[in-house]
Structure formats: structure tokens, C-alpha cells
Design an enzyme around this catalytic site. Structure first.
Site, PDB file in Angstrom:
ATOM      1  N   GLU A 348      57.632  72.447  49.272  1.00 52.97           N
ATOM      2  CA  GLU A 348      57.330  71.948  47.919  1.00 52.97           C
ATOM      3  C   GLU A 348      56.191  72.719  47.258  1.00 52.97           C
ATOM      4  O   GLU A 348      55.287  72.148  46.643  1.00 52.97           O
ATOM      5  CB  GLU A 348      57.067  70.432  47.980  1.00 52.97           C
ATOM      6  N   GLU A 455      68.246  68.888  52.283  1.00 49.97           N
ATOM      7  CA  GLU A 455      67.878  67.489  52.554  1.00 49.97           C
ATOM      8  C   GLU A 455      68.700  66.532  51.689  1.00 49.97           C
ATOM      9  O   GLU A 455      68.157  65.618  51.073  1.00 49.97           O
ATOM     10  CB  GLU A 455      66.385  67.252  52.280  1.00 49.97           C
TER      11      GLU A 455
END
Length: 579
Positions: A348, A455
Site C-alpha cells: 500500500e 487479495e
């Protein structure tokens, strides 16, 4: 032919209706083409402009109006190309606009070419609803002196007119646009396009010619192709419950050959107290996956979100943090060197910058370089959320993602590193915007880097199973996607966002979807019978197969190994059987 702004002549109305209803000439094709290059002249409008009136500004600026307080005009380049200009702007949304009618349940792909009058700035396409809600449909970094493609889209969850307009936050700049397109697709057409792409990019047709030894064709001979190993990685998140729950083990092993540990390799799991490392759980999970032939992605070395640092890390001075980072890198990457297929190096990194703030702007690139030096074989991922699932999140838009990964790859010490694009794919409630997802993948594909959905999850809602299937099919059908990992699983293992099995390991509707696509994507045996010429044509997913050929009159079946690859060409495999 002149076209009025509020409508069009009878012929044009008929064409619009055909396109909206899905009967138009372009309705059964999809244009995957994209470029991030800045071109001297723009390329032609996709789909001839779709339902946009005057998309190439061949009729001055008819069909377009000024939005906000600025002004609009037509401009002609030295080469004779006509385009529209928004000038005298004072607000970010001061631009040009056009009204179109959206139909509920349809998907609309958008594209256009942009410049700005000087320097560079981000230009976004916005869809303004009748309730004045602004929905972002995509963005591009436009420059002066050349044209850049914006590709995006919107999934219509309502039927109403919307106004297409554009945003540049630097209101001192003029916005230039050309060759604008908005093309509608029905869900049925979209699914048909997915299926056609799967046939084209995931499968190959194999032909068998089955004869007796005397060359007589053996009508009715059966070819049974059982997959041994499929080439497309489709896997699931795994957590520590796998070590103690036999039902979970059986559930996982019967379905997946690829996994990501959801938390067990993360820094806050392996070093809760400074200097006290504990890899017991992740070691045991890796042992389990090896014993069961499951490949593992390393997740993650660092997480750039300040919230998810080990508590003791949050208070370190920059000097002490640098030492801790070096120790963490050496510890986890060296420990699992050669045992993983990938590393999520900096998680991220587009939304957060904890390490950059503390250690300098090259902190991420340094992490990639060091990981590559220690463990050079795995693919090194930049793992991020909302790049494909949320068109409103500007931080992780495809253009910003590509900008960040380009910065990392320009760092001298990463030369030769296998970089890869990691798109988390956490879809919130509501209809997934598959048009935006696909256009984002189109743009990211221009990097030439491997792309994985890392994910995948879909928030709980009545249509969860339907939406999960849409997302999985969209990813699997896209030519640039190389793998899919879901962050989902059984209730007994604590998966409560996308739960695939209940407390008794009975499939949920989402679990049914997963088993369905696993079966469709090649895990089951493929059986086909020879025609009167002894010919069998069978379409197989890329992978390795054990093939058995039988016939009622033949006592000894023929067995063989077959490898079906992307470059597999349709050559007849001759099989001769003795009676």
C-alpha cells in the site's frame, strides 16, 4: 450533417438506439488497446465514438456545451486536426460537457485524448447525475505538446440522463480534448466477450486423429484429458487455523495450489517485541504448503500504513528505524529465500508513506533493491488497493500506480529485478464497475509487467456471490492478468468478509461460485468422442495433462502426456490403436 445539441436527426437517433440496445455494429467487440505514450496526433475514437455526438469535432463543437463558468471553442492544429478547448476557467470542473442517457445494468467504456495548455496536470472524466452526484470514471496525466489517452468507464446502477464533464484541478490551464467515446455494453454482451477472451487467451484447441493400425478411422473413440498441472495460478488466502483444523486443511488442499498467508509473515506477527523474533507459525504453514504442493506468495515485507507497524516501531528515531528495517529485511527475506514465488515488498505504498517520511523518498526503492539482492528469483510486487475497484480513489489510480512503479524501477540497484503489479481487489458493496476495472487493466498492461489480483474479496450483500463471479471472470478473461488470489475462506478460519464455507464446511453461495469457476477453468477431466473420421477436437486450458484414449473394441487404452501452452499450435496428434 449538422447535429443539434438536445437531439439529432432521425438517422442518428436510430443509430443511438441500436447502440444503446446492444445491436450496434460495435456492440459485440471490445477494444483492449491502450497506450500511455504522449502522441503528436491523437488516435481515432474507440467504437467511432459510441453514443457520443460529434466525438471528433468534425462539426465544430455541436453537441457540446460549456460546464461551469468557463468558455469553450473549437481549435484546429497545424496538421488540420479539430479538437475542443475549455478556456477562461476559474474552477476545477469548468470544462465542456455532453448529456447522454444511461440504462440501468449496462456497462459503459469511456475513452478520450487530452492535452493541457502548458505543463501537465491530471484530467478526470466525471459523470454528473440528475441528483448532482459526481462519479469519477477515470483519469490521465495530460501534458502540453502531445495527446494522452484517458480510458475509464462506469457501471450504470440507474436509468437516467447524466452529464459527462471533465476536471483539471489547476484551473489556470486550458483543457483540450479530442476523439471522445462512450460505448455501451449489455451484461450479456460483456459475458460473451469474457467467454470469447477466455477461449482465446487461456485455452488452445487440440486435435486427435484416432485410427486403427490399418489406418481405418475409429469412430466413437474417447479422449479423456485429465489435468495434472494448470498454468494459471488461482489461489486463496490462508491463515494459522490451517495448522490445527483438519477440515480446513482438506477444504483448502482439494481446491487450491496457490496461497498467501494473510497475516502470519507480517512484521507485527513475527516481531511483536523488539529483538524477539518468532517465525514458528509461518514456518509451520510453509511446511504444510510444501507437503501439499502449494506455492506461496510472501506477504509482506513492509506495510507502509503507520497503523500497521509493530507498536515498538512507531516510536523509533529515523536512525533506529533504519537499523530495524535492515534487520527485518535480512531476517524475513533470508529466512524464506528460494521458497516463495513472490514478495509483496512495500504494501500500500500509494496510499501511505510511513517509511518515506522517516527514511527519505527512496525508502521504497531501497526496500525493493535489498529484497532483490537477498532473494533474486521471486517476482517483487507493489501491492495496492482501489486501483481497479474504486474509480473515485485518485491516490491509487492506474496512472499514479504506473508513475510509482516507474520510480521504483528507475532506481539503479533494481536492474534485472522481476517487478510485478499487485492489485488487491477488495470490492465494496454495490455493483462492481467492470468497465473501469477492465480499462484500468488495459492501461496497466502497457507496462509489460505481470499483473495479479492479490487479495480478492467482495463485501457481504445480497448479490455477493453474483458480484464475486463477475470480478473473478473479469480478471480471468483479461489477457494481461497472470494470477488471482482471493482473501476468503471458511467461517471456521475466521473469514467473515467473503465466506466460502459455513461452520460445518458447507458451501455458501460465494463458495459455490468459486467451485464453479475452478471446474470451468479446467480442473475437471475433459472427455470427447471421435467423429466418423476418427477426429476429436477438444479445447483445453493451458497446462499439463494425462491423456487416455479408449474404444469399446480396444482392450488396451493408449496413454500419453500432453503440455498445452500459450504458443501451442493446432497440430493433429495421430493415435493408432490395435484391435
Amino acid at each position: 450533417m449538422k447535429v443539434a445539441r438536445e437531439g439529432c436527426n432521425f438517422l442518428f437517433i436510430i443509430i443511438c438506439l441500436l447502440l444503446i440496445s446492444g445491436l450496434g455494429v460495435h456492440a459485440l467487440s471490445y477494444d483492449y488497446s491502450a497506450t500511455t505514450k504522449c502522441l503528436v496526433e491523437p488516435e481515432r475514437a474507440h467504437y467511432g465514438g459510441g453514443i457520443i455526438v460529434n466525438p471528433a469535432f468534425d462539426h465544430n463543437i455541436e453537441g457540446w456545451t460549456a460546464f461551469g463558468k468557463g468558455s469553450i471553442k473549437e481549435q484546429i492544429s497545424n496538421e488540420g486536426n479539430r479538437f475542443i478547448v475549455a478556456h477562461n476557467r476559474t474552477q476545477p470542473l469548468d470544462s465542456f460537457s455532453q448529456k447522454v442517457q444511461l440504462q440501468k445494468g449496462m456497462l459503459y467504456t469511456f475513452s478520450a485524448w487530452f492535452q493541457v495548455s502548458e505543463g501537465s496536470d491530471t484530467v478526470s472524466v466525471m459523470f454528473k447525475t440528475e441528483e448532482s452526484e459526481l462519479v469519477r470514471g477515470g483519469q490521465v496525466i495530460a501534458k502540453h505538446g502531445c495527446w494522452t489517452l484517458l480510458k475509464g468507464g462506469i457501471a450504470a446502477n440507474f436509468s437516467s440522463p447524466v452529464e459527462i464533464l471533465f476536471e483539471s484541478k489547476n484551473s489556470t490551464l486550458e483543457i483540450w480534448a479530442d476523439n471522445v467515446s462512450l460505448q455501451p455494453f449489455t451484461k450479456k454482451q460483456w459475458r460473451s466477450l469474457q467467454d470469447a477472451s477466455i477461449e482465446r487467451v487461456r485455452k488452445r484447441r487440440v486435435r486427435f486423429q484416432i485410427n486403427r493400425v490399418n489406418e481405418t478411422a475409429l469412430k466413437g473413440a474417447k479422449v479423456i484429458a485429465k489435468p495434472v498441472k494448470l498454468n494459471f495460478p488461482f489461489g486463496c488466502g490462508m491463515n494459522h487455523y490451517i495448522l490445527t483444523n483438519k477440515d480446513y486443511q482438506n477444504w483448502f488442499v482439494s481446491r487450491f495450489k496457490f496461497a498467501t498467508f494473510t497475516n502470519e509473515m507480517k512484521w507485527y506477527s513475527t516481531e511483536k517485541k523488539q529483538g524477539v523474533e518468532n517465525y514458528t507459525i509461518s514456518d509451520a504453514m510453509l511446511k504444510f504448503t510444501k507437503e501439499n504442493g502449494i506455492s506461496v506468495r510472501g506477504h509482506n515485507i513492509f506495510w507502509d500504513d503507520p497503523k500497521y507497524q509493530p507498536e515498538w516501531v512507531k516510536t523509533l528515531s529515523p536512525a533506529d528505524l533504519a537499523k530495524a528495517v535492515a534487520k527485518r529485511m535480512e531476517s524475513v527475506v533470508s529466512r524464506y529465500k528460494g521458497q516463495l514465488i513472490a514478495w509483496d515488498v512495500m504494501n500500500e505504498n500509494l496510499h501511505f508513506h510511513f517509511f518515506e517520511d522517516k527514511l527519505g523518498q527512496n525508502a521504497s526503492a531501497e526496500a525493493y533493491a535489498t529484497a532483490y539482492e537477498i532473494d533474486p528469483k521471486p517476482e517483487m510486487f507493489l501491492n495496492e488497493y482501489n486501483t481497479i475497484e474504486d474509480s473515485g480513489d485518485e491516490a491509487s489510480s492506474p496512472v499514479n500506480y504506473m508513475k510509482k512503479i516507474k520510480e521504483i524501477l528507475s532506481f539503479p540497484r533494481v536492474t534485472g529485478m522481476s517487478a510485478a503489479i499487485g492489485l488487491q481487489g477488495h470490492f465494496a458493496s454495490g455493483q462492481p464497475n467492470l468497465a473501469y476495472m477492465r480499462s484500468s487493466l488495459d492501461l496497466l498492461a502497457t507496462t509489460g509487467l505481470p499483473i495479479w489480483l492479490t487479495e480478492v474479496s467482495v463485501d457481504p450483500q445480497p448479490s455477493q456471490a453474483e458480484y464475486l463471479e463477475e470480478v473473478l471472470r473479469e480478471a480471468y478473461s483479461h489477457p494481461a492478468v497472470d494470477g488471482i488470489i482471493m482473501f476468503s475462506g471458511p467461517a471456521q478460519a475466521g473469514f467473515n468478509t467473503t465466506t466460502l464455507a459455513d461452520e460445518n464446511f458447507r458451501n455458501t453461495p460465494a463458495g459455490d461460485v468459486v467451485d464453479k469457476v475452478i471446474q470451468e477453468w479446467g480442473t475437471g477431466p475433459k472427455i470427447a468422442a471421435a467423429d466418423g473420421r476418427g477426429i476429436v477436437d477438444i479445447s483445453l486450458h493451458h497446462g499439463d495433462y494425462d491423456v487416455t484414449v479408449t474404444h469399446p473394441l480396444i482392450h488396451s487404452p493408449i496413454t500419453m502426456n500432453l503440455s498445452v501452452k500459450e504458443d501451442f499450435s493446432l497440430e493433429t496428434i495421430h493415435v493408432k490403436m490395435r484391435t
